[in-house]
Each structure stands twice: as C-alpha cells, then as structure tokens.
Design an enzyme around this catalytic site. Structure first.
Site, mmCIF file in Angstrom:
data_model
loop_
_atom_site.group_PDB
_atom_site.id
_atom_site.type_symbol
_atom_site.label_atom_id
_atom_site.label_comp_id
_atom_site.label_asym_id
_atom_site.label_seq_id
_atom_site.Cartn_x
_atom_site.Cartn_y
_atom_site.Cartn_z
ATOM 1 N N LYS A 308 11.649 22.148 17.363
ATOM 2 C CA LYS A 308 12.134 20.856 15.779
ATOM 3 C C LYS A 308 11.250 19.632 16.981
ATOM 4 O O LYS A 308 10.753 18.850 17.924
ATOM 5 C CB LYS A 308 13.187 20.734 16.767
ATOM 6 C CG LYS A 308 14.138 21.487 16.366
ATOM 7 C CD LYS A 308 16.160 21.272 16.364
ATOM 8 C CE LYS A 308 16.984 22.030 16.086
ATOM 9 N NZ LYS A 308 17.086 22.472 14.251
ATOM 10 N N ARG A 382 21.041 32.042 11.572
ATOM 11 C CA ARG A 382 20.998 33.504 10.562
ATOM 12 C C ARG A 382 21.181 34.759 11.925
ATOM 13 O O ARG A 382 21.350 35.857 11.123
ATOM 14 C CB ARG A 382 20.166 33.293 9.507
ATOM 15 C CG ARG A 382 18.478 33.164 9.400
ATOM 16 C CD ARG A 382 18.234 32.648 8.278
ATOM 17 N NE ARG A 382 18.585 31.178 8.170
ATOM 18 C CZ ARG A 382 18.204 29.806 7.218
ATOM 19 N NH1 ARG A 382 17.401 30.940 6.623
ATOM 20 N NH2 ARG A 382 18.695 28.789 7.852
HETATM 21 ZN ZN LIG Z 1 17.618 26.239 15.187
#
Ligand SMILES: [Zn+2]
Ligand SMILES: *[C@@H]1O[C@H](CO)[C@@H](O)[C@H](O)[C@H]1NC(C)=O
Length: 532
Positions: A308, A382
């Site tokens: 990120k 997920r």
């Molecule tokens: Zn993530």
C-alpha cells in the site's frame, strides 16, 4: 445575585473553543463553589417548544429537578440560557442547586415523540438522545466534573449507550497527566426509584457500549501491541470468564491440518504466528444450530507484495475491525445472556511483504479444494475469510455472518454513512436492516449478482481470482461475489465495514478514532434472531 452564574453553549460537532472556555469555567467554579465539595454534574433533557414563542418542555426528570429548585430551571431557560439552544446542543448551568450538583447540563433533545424516520431509515428519537447525552457529558467532563448523573431522556438504553460510548478514550500509552480524565457516570438517582425497568434498560445500554468500546480498544491498539497472539490471548481471557463461553485458540499446525491453504498463504509472509480463534457461546438449547460470526482479523495489513502507499498506512492496524466487532458483540451477548447459540470464528494474521510472502499470480488452495489465483496480495481479507467460511459450514449453522474491513471500494461507494451488506436471504436482510435502524449504525443492501461472480471466476490459472477482472470497478461487490464461492448455504450475510472503520465526526456520540461499528448492531441482530 442570579442563580445562574455562567453558561456555556455547545453546538454539536463544534468544539474547538470549548476547551478554553471550560478552563475559564473551572476557575470560576473554584471561586464560587467552596460549599460544594464534590465535582458532580447532572444531565437533564428538554424538548423543543411546540411553537416559536413556546417554552421548552421538560422531561419528567427535569420537571422533578425543577420542583426541587423551586422552578429556577424553567425561569433560567426562559432567559438567555434558552436562547439558541438548538437540537443536540447543551448549556451548562452552575449554581442552580447547592447540595448535590455543582453543575447541570441542560440538553435540547429535539422534538418530543420523534420516532422512526422513514427517509433516514433510523429511529431518530434514539439518535437524538444519544447525540444529546454525549454532547452534554463531554461538556461536563471538560468543565472538570468527575462524577455525572444522567437522566433517561425518555430512552434509558440509548442514554446509557451514549454515556459510555462518548467517554471512551484510548490513553494506554500516554503519560498519566495527558490522559483524558475519567468520569463516573450513573443513572439519575431520582429515576432509579421509578422501578426496575429503567434500571434494566440502562444496564443493557451500558453492556452494549462496553462491547463496542472493547472492539474500539482492540482496533485502536497499535499493531505491535495487538498481534494475532496478543489478540487471541486478550479476547480469549476476556470471553472465557463469561457465562456459557468456551474459547479455543488454534495455531498454525491446526490450520495446516484443516487444509486452510488460503489463510496460511497470507500468514506466511509475516514473522508473527497466525492464530485461529474459535469461541462458543451456548445461551440457547443444546440441540439448536449455532449462528456463526466470522470476523476478519488482519492485525496489520501492509498490502504484502502489492504494498500500500505509506500515507495513513498506520490505520491498517484496524484491519482486524471485523474480528474486533465479533469479539465485542459476543462479549455483550454473553453478558446479556441472550438465549441463542453463537460460534465465533476469527482467523488472525498479518499481511506483510517478505521472501515468503504471496506473490501476484501465485495459486493457493482453500479448505474446500478450490484454487485461488492471488493477483493482488492486498486482497488478503477474502483469502483468510474463504477458509473460515468453509470451516463454518462444517458446523451446519443456522446462518453465517461475516464481517470484514474488506474493501476501499465500499468506502468510495457509501462512506461512513452505512455498512454495505450482501445477502440473498430476505429474512436475514430484514433482520439486520431492522437492527441497524435501532442502533443507528444503518445497514445498506448491496447486489450479489452473477454479473460480479463472473468477474472473479474467470482466472487464468485457477478456479477463482482474488480480484475482479474489471479492475477498478465495483470492488466491494466482486469481493462479496468471491466470498460467495466459499459458502454453499443461502443463509449467509456479508458485511463490508471498511467505510465505517474510522470515526471522524460521522457519528456525533463516538469520539475520533476507530469506531467499533457495527458491534451494537450485531448484538441487536442476535437479539432479534433469538426472538424469531
Ligand atoms: Zn489488504
Ligand atoms: C473484559 O473486558 C472488559 C472491557 O470490555 C473489562 O471491563 C473486563 O475487566 C475484562 N475482563 C477480563 C476478565 O479481562
């Protein structure tokens, strides 16, 4: 001399100058209140006048107090104190009463008999009480009160929720002198005599707020102080003390024996050991199928190899918000003794870049044998939920609810206004929708359509892909569609809570910081289910 020594006004969500004025008031109080040894405040509600020239309508508690001070409260409100006292704002009055309270915060609860607001999809009366009580209490805390009594304001539970939510702070790592002063809050003693119903509702509100505050504490904690190991120990210790709760802390080798290849693929990128927390609460009949809550517990999400941007990456300490809300809601459900069986499943790990981390394009195998192409290692939530959902199905549950800070896309779509909610079950949707309207969290239904499924089931190398083929489109919907590949029951609901993870000023009765939303809604959901 007028009984009214000084007033402060606070409009909701405008508090900059407040600190200074309250300092001045503190000095003022010290000068004039030598006859009052304690610093105890009182919160009283009033309703907006029915007409423009009309007077504020006092709640029964405020009326009682008004009689006690020979009508002074009403007289003061007719004067300057009542001017510009807008809905949700409060005024602190000093010197109204000499024996019990150093100060009284009068708060405008809005119109009387406000109930459900169809347009806003919320029980607005409850929200008005929460907002009003929270604002008044913070004002009294800033004025130096160390004890406060709060009246029910027509809804003892909502008043208690707001009381304990609004005073929550996270000061564990600050010097003593810099910590937020603690305030002891109790129900207005004059109302306790009215009967136990009020007391019970107040206690219930306190338990719900404590559950949400527990979630906030877990979320706010820095990632080095809330690793998978620490989380499982802290939550395990807390919940194992509660009636009918059993805690199992599973480790990596257990997950391996369960063939949780998807979960383990995320965990292996970090030096921190993963944990899989399983908690049973047996409040229902022994043969009753459990409701299963699955919570995403990524205690820090760097994104992994698909790393990120560094700006605000610290917020990713709260990427275990789903796990925290599950823990908080279970704590509250157990303390309330809800007559229902619940099982919590919480996969815990970090998502880090390393020589052992998942690489884009890697293929991993979930517990149900499905292969997953990991095209973006930042879509790790997920991956860990996939195995937890497969495991959940082995218990033949009544229903499965998963809650996860899953996608930035839900933040873009809905912001902090509502929680994005996915289910094909009409009854489950109705129940969670109702729960969110009661608690003020609000749930919003999102689509679970084949359109989105197609985007995650066309992987180049595997059965499914962990990101949608149409990049940058409907990320929250494709994430839900992905999860759906790992549940066979229709009795499933998924909550994407990334948008409500942080509170800036979105919910006036929560302070700034990690929100713990929608913990109270999960408890309310369980309560409604237990009555069905
Ligand atoms: Zn993530
Ligand atoms: C559990 O957490 C609550 C806060 O939510 C705290 O008040 C309580 O003391 C904790 N209990 C244990 C046994 O850790």
């Amino acid at each position: 001399m007028s009984a009214l020594l000084c007033t402060i006004v606070r409009q909701p969500s405008r508090s900059k100058s407040l600190h200074q004025s309250s300092k001045a008031i503190n000095r003022f109080v010290k000068l004039f209140s030598s006859s009052v040894p304690r610093h105890k405040g009182l919160v009283l509600g009033v309703y907006e006048p029915n007409s423009e020239e009309g007077e504020f309508l006092l709640t029964p508690a405020a009326q009682k107090f008004n009689e006690h001070v020979s009508g002074k409260l009403k007289r003061v409100l007719k004067g300057t104190a009542g001017k510009k006292l807008k809905c949700g704002s409060s005024r602190v009055l000093f010197g109204l009463e000499e024996t019990d309270f150093t100060s009284v915060a009068v708060v405008n609860l809005g119109k009387q008999d406000v109930d459900f607001d169809e347009d806003e999809q919320v029980y607005q009366g409850k929200e008005n009480v929460r907002t009003a009580v929270a604002g008044a209490l913070r004002l009294l805390r800033d004025a130096g009160e160390t004890e406060v009594e709060v009246e029910t304001c027509g809804d003892a539970q909502a008043a208690a929720e707001a009381s304990f939510l609004s005073l929550h702070s996270f000061d564990e790592f600050r010097a003593e002198k810099d910590r937020t002063p603690s305030v002891k809050v109790t129900l207005f003693s004059e109302e306790i005599e009215q009967g136990s119903q009020v007391v019970e509702k107040w206690a219930k509100g306190e338990i719900l707020a404590a559950g949400q505050n527990f979630a906030r504490y877990l979320m706010e904690s820095p990632a080095n102080k809330m690793t998978p190991t620490i989380f499982s120990e802290k939550v395990g210790e807390n919940l194992s003390q509660l009636p009918n709760c059993k805690v199992y802390i599973r480790d990596q080798s257990w997950a391996r024996s369960m063939n949780m290849g998807s979960f383990l693929s995320v965990a292996k990128g970090s030096e921190e050991e993963p944990k899989f927390l399983e908690i049973d609460y047996e409040g229902g009949k022994s043969d009753e199928a459990p409701v299963i809550f699955v919570g995403k517990g990524v205690t820090f999400d760097s994104g992994g190899i698909s790393i990120k941007p560094s700006a605000n990456m610290d917020n990713m300490r709260a990427d275990m918000g789903g796990a925290a809300c599950v823990a908080g809601s279970l704590q509250a459900a157990a303390r309330l003794g809800l007559p229902i069986n619940i099982k919590a499943l919480i996969p815990l790990c970090e998502n880090m870049p390393s020589g052992k981390a998942n690489k884009p394009g890697d293929v991993v195998t979930a517990m149900n044998g499905k292969t997953i192409q990991v095209d973006n290692t930042d879509a790790e939530g997920r991956l860990i939920l996939a195995d937890a959902l497969c495991y959940a199905e082995t218990f033949h549950p009544k229903l499965i609810l998963d809650v996860a800070t899953l996608t930035g896309a839900v933040m873009v779509a809905l912001g902090a206004g509502v929680t994005g909610t996915y289910t094909k079950s009409e009854p489950i949707w109705n129940t969670i929708h109702t729960a969110g309207m009661i608690t003020g969290d609000r749930m919003w239904r999102m689509p679970l359509l084949k359109y989105y499924t197609k985007q995650v089931t066309k992987a180049d190398l595997a059965d499914v892909d962990n990101v949608g083929k149409k990049r940058g489109e409907a990320g929250s919907c494709t994430a839900a569609a992905f999860l759906q590949e790992f549940v066979s029951t229709k009795e499933w609901i998924h909550l994407d809570i990334a948008g409500v993870m942080i509170n800036i000023d979105d919910v006036p009765y929560l302070g700034k910081g990690m929100s713990g939303r929608p913990t109270r809604t999960l408890v309310q959901f369980l309560e409604l289910l237990s009555k069905q």
